[in-house]
Scaffold this motif. Structure first.
Motif, PDB file in Angstrom:
ATOM      1  N   LYS A 582       0.844  -1.197   0.000  1.00  6.89           N
ATOM      2  CA  LYS A 582       0.000   0.000   0.000  1.00  6.89           C
ATOM      3  C   LYS A 582       0.883   1.252   0.000  1.00  6.89           C
ATOM      4  CE  LYS A 582      -3.782   2.361   2.379  1.00  6.89           C
ATOM      5  NZ  LYS A 582      -4.755   2.333   3.502  1.00  6.89           N
ATOM      6  N   GLY A 583       0.606   2.156  -0.918  1.00 11.29           N
ATOM      7  CA  GLY A 583       1.398   3.376  -1.063  1.00 11.29           C
ATOM      8  C   GLY A 583       2.577   3.241  -1.993  1.00 11.29           C
ATOM      9  N   ASN A 584       2.937   2.012  -2.381  1.00  8.28           N
ATOM     10  CA  ASN A 584       4.049   1.818  -3.314  1.00  8.28           C
ATOM     11  C   ASN A 584       3.659   2.261  -4.725  1.00  8.28           C
ATOM     12  OD1 ASN A 584       5.493   0.714  -1.238  1.00  8.28           O
ATOM     13  ND2 ASN A 584       5.878  -1.247  -2.245  1.00  8.28           N
ATOM     14  N   GLU A 585       4.665   2.632  -5.504  1.00  8.17           N
ATOM     15  CA  GLU A 585       4.420   2.877  -6.915  1.00  8.17           C
ATOM     16  C   GLU A 585       4.156   1.547  -7.610  1.00  8.17           C
ATOM     17  OE1 GLU A 585       6.897   5.567  -9.089  1.00  8.17           O
ATOM     18  OE2 GLU A 585       7.652   6.506  -7.252  1.00  8.17           O
ATOM     19  N   MET A 586       3.231   1.565  -8.539  1.00  7.95           N
ATOM     20  CA  MET A 586       2.921   0.352  -9.286  1.00  7.95           C
ATOM     21  C   MET A 586       4.112  -0.005 -10.170  1.00  7.95           C
ATOM     22  SD  MET A 586      -1.109   1.003 -10.173  1.00  7.95           S
ATOM     23  CE  MET A 586      -1.515  -0.734 -10.302  1.00  7.95           C
TER      24      MET A 586
END
Length: 690
Positions: A582-586
């Protein structure tokens, strides 16, 4: 600011002044993707980018990726041969149903039925002979339903019914050859034409090749009451496919880059589409009805899976698109329509040989059939759109209701046993087959947009819309491990876009531009979790700015630019190993992509072009622990037309001979892996017109 609050802000903030907005019609390119006909001329509150016939002729793309890079927000990653993975205001899409994120079409008709897309399906469109390619960004139109989440890529075939034609030959490095032919016969109120292309490419890598043939037919009939345009496209692909190479930055080693660990991999695919568009028009109204048929068949070797099974799939069906447009009194335009289609599809996955590898893979991936099913799908979708123009303000509001039903028939025993009914060891077989069932999905999708004329040459627009896609058949019926039923809902996307577009006209040196800011929040995102269950409680966010411009310095020099800066993030809790993403770049979502073209025309008969293409760094895994450094490429092209009939085009791609990856990826099983890009290569086109 949340998207919902921003929607309200846009509606309140835009107020009219005292200038007529219809003066802006000349700066809005009228496209079939926006209107389904060439009769409407009202600016729409969304962005459609166009790759022109001139650009297509100069680039002469061996793959559609080479021209879609001219569109801000598009990022097509070339795999091998004619394969690719797409992105449009999104990360690069991959997975069983990821193709449902972008609708691909030819002449306004989707290449595949709504629930049966294929991630590589654009190779079935006749891009080699296209008149232009139109790209609608975001879910901005009520004309398109399921799968048009991030936008629409629409290949427009030429009107070949005029009394002229041409023949051309392409030759290039690594055994590339292509022949093209077009001829029309104009009979006044009617006409008939043919466009055909034949491609042969022995490829840069070991044991790869492409043999592809495409033909498009066109018929035109005009009477006092109705005009009829009919088209047919047939394509056939026979490809030997090279797979990923493995090892960190292995694409920089020319020997490894050229190698192919999967010499038996192949893809064979044929597709036929036929349609007729009937148009009735009077002073105030236009009625367009377009029935169509599709038939497709594909076989490919899934070399990327344990046991390397063979998949066979096909679909046959047809449908109808309809649109009634009425120009009311004053400045009100009403559009009503109904789309419907019926499709019969089949899928078989079969593994001929025993699995090689670890004891776990040998025990859980059995020889024999994995899946064998048929699906009949029915779709219907009424929609409406209302446009009202008041002084400088144009309001565009619409909605689409869509219902999609699957009638699934499993031709094997349900569950995760072998095809003979015996259980696998180590907990059960990898592949799970749900029992026969019926699944239905219904969605109501609203759209609202505003255009505000700042002057007779500049237009401010805002668009609030919702996109959606129904679960694909592959996501519902190709399950794994302990999952016996996929309880999936429709994936939705709430989209807000603001922008300004127009032209600064300085005599003979105009500057055309489109600047866009967008934000999209997706809910019920479908993905396969760490237990190998197909679920859809994912969330993601997509924010970006785009700029496209075209500037003529003078009669000889022209600059074109397409660039985007975007962030795509996971917004739901999902544990991958020890990392909550969660919150990571795709992954596979570069923040920065830019394309610059500088054209010089020293004489009427000579055109030269230098292109610089930049792809920024991006993460190759959802945990954001591994990344690809990005790359920059330079391409040079020149066209010489010694006579009105004859032209010669030369191209040098990857002029600097840069070692790069068309696609970079990371998995816990293989580590870093890549599709290497081609080193410097040349191509020549000789064309004769008559």
């Amino acid at each position: 600011m949340t998207l919902r609050r921003a929607y309200l802000f846009v509606v309140i903030a835009l107020t009219p002044t005292a200038m007529m907005a219809d003066e802006l019609a000349d700066i809005e390119r009228i496209t079939t993707t926006a209107t389904r006909s060439s009769t409407a001329n009202t600016p729409r509150p969304f962005v459609i980018s166009t790759v022109s016939q001139t650009a297509l002729k100069l680039v002469a793309p061996t793959h559609i990726e080479q021209v879609l890079k001219h569109v801000a927000g598009a990022n097509i990653q070339h795999g091998n041969g004619q394969e690719y993975l797409p992105a449009l205001r999104s990360p690069v899409l991959s997975g069983a149903g990821a193709c449902g994120g972008i609708l691909t079409a030819e002449d306004g008709i989707a290449l595949r039925a709504a629930g049966f897309c294929n991630i590589n399906e654009l190779f079935e469109a006749h891009t080699e002979m296209a008149e232009r390619i139109e790209v609608l960004k975001g879910p901005g139109s009520a004309l398109y339903g399921s799968n048009a989440v991030h936008g629409v890529i629409n290949v427009i075939t030429p009107d070949s019914t005029q009394a002229h034609g041409f023949a051309s030959l392409d030759f290039g490095s690594f055994g590339y050859k292509r022949a093209k032919f077009q001829q029309g016969h104009d009979m006044g109120d009617s006409g008939i034409g043919i466009s055909a292309s034949v491609t042969r490419d022995s490829g840069y890598r070991d044991d790869e090749s492409v043999a592809q043939e495409k033909v498009s037919l066109r018929y035109r009939l005009e009477t006092d009451n109705v005009s009829v345009v009919s088209g047919l496209t047939f394509s056939d692909l026979d490809q030997h496919t090279a797979g990923f190479i493995e090892g960190f930055e292995s694409y920089k080693d020319p020997i490894i880059a050229q190698s192919n660990a999967y010499p038996d991999a192949f893809r064979k695919a044929s597709a036929l589409r036929a349609w007729s568009q009937f148009t009735w028009q009077n002073e105030r109204s236009t009625l367009v009805i377009t029935p169509y048929l599709r038939d497709q068949d594909m076989r490919f070797f899934k070399h990327f899976l344990p046991g390397t099974p063979l998949e066979k799939n096909g679909q046959t069906g047809g449908g109808v698109q309809s649109l009634w447009r009425y120009q009311g009194f004053g400045s009100v335009q009403v559009e009503l329509g109904f789309d419907g289609e019926y499709t019969q599809a089949n899928m078989l996955q079969y593994q001929q040989n025993p699995t090689q590898g670890s004891a776990f893979l040998v025990a859980t991936v059995p020889q024999g059939k994995h899946y064998d099913y048929d699906v009949a799908s029915t779709l219907y979708a009424p929609f409406f759109n209302l446009q009202w123009q008041w002084q400088v303000l144009s309001i565009d509001a619409g909605a689409r209701y869509e219902h999609l039903n699957y009638d699934y028939d499993n031709n094997m025993a349900a569950g995760r046993n072998r095809d003979d009914g015996t259980p696998c060891g180590m907990g059960g077989c990898r592949y799970s087959r749900p029992p026969s069932s019926e699944n239905s999905f219904s969605t109501w999708s609203p759209k609202f947009g505003l255009n505000w004329a700042l002057s007779d040459q500049h237009l401010l627009y805002a668009n609030v819309s919702q996109g959606y896609r129904a679960p694909q058949a592959a996501e519902l019926y190709q399950l794994q491990r302990n999952q016996t039923v996929a309880d999936l809902a429709v994936e939705t996307a709430n989209n807000l876009e603001l922008g300004i577009k127009g032209v600064f006209n300085d005599g003979e040196n105009p500057l055309n531009y489109v600047f866009s800011v967008y934000g999209m929040d997706k809910d019920n995102v479908i993905f396969r979790d760490s237990d190998f269950f197909t679920i859809n409680d994912g969330k993601s966010s997509h924010r970006g700015v785009e700029l496209e411009l075209e500037y003529a310095f003078n009669a000889d020099w022209q600059l074109r630019f397409a660039g985007t800066h975007a962030k795509h993030r996971y917004e739901s809790d999902q544990q991958l190993g020890d990392v909550n993403i969660k919150g990571n770049e795709m992954d596979t979502a570069p923040r920065n992509i830019a394309n610059v073209q500088l054209n010089w025309q020293p004489r009427d008969t000579i055109m030269t072009s230098v292109e610089w293409h930049h792809v920024g760094r991006y993460f190759t895994d959802a945990e954001n622990l591994h990344e690809y450094e990005g790359h920059q490429l330079v391409n040079v092209r020149a066209n010489w037309q010694p006579t009105e009939q004859l032209s010669l085009t030369l191209r040098i791609n990857n002029l600097a001979n840069t070692a790069y990856a068309d696609r970079a990826d990371y998995t816990s099983f293989s580590g870093d892996r890549y599709f290497p890009g081609k080193p410097r290569h040349l191509a020549m086109t000789l064309q004769y017109n008559w």
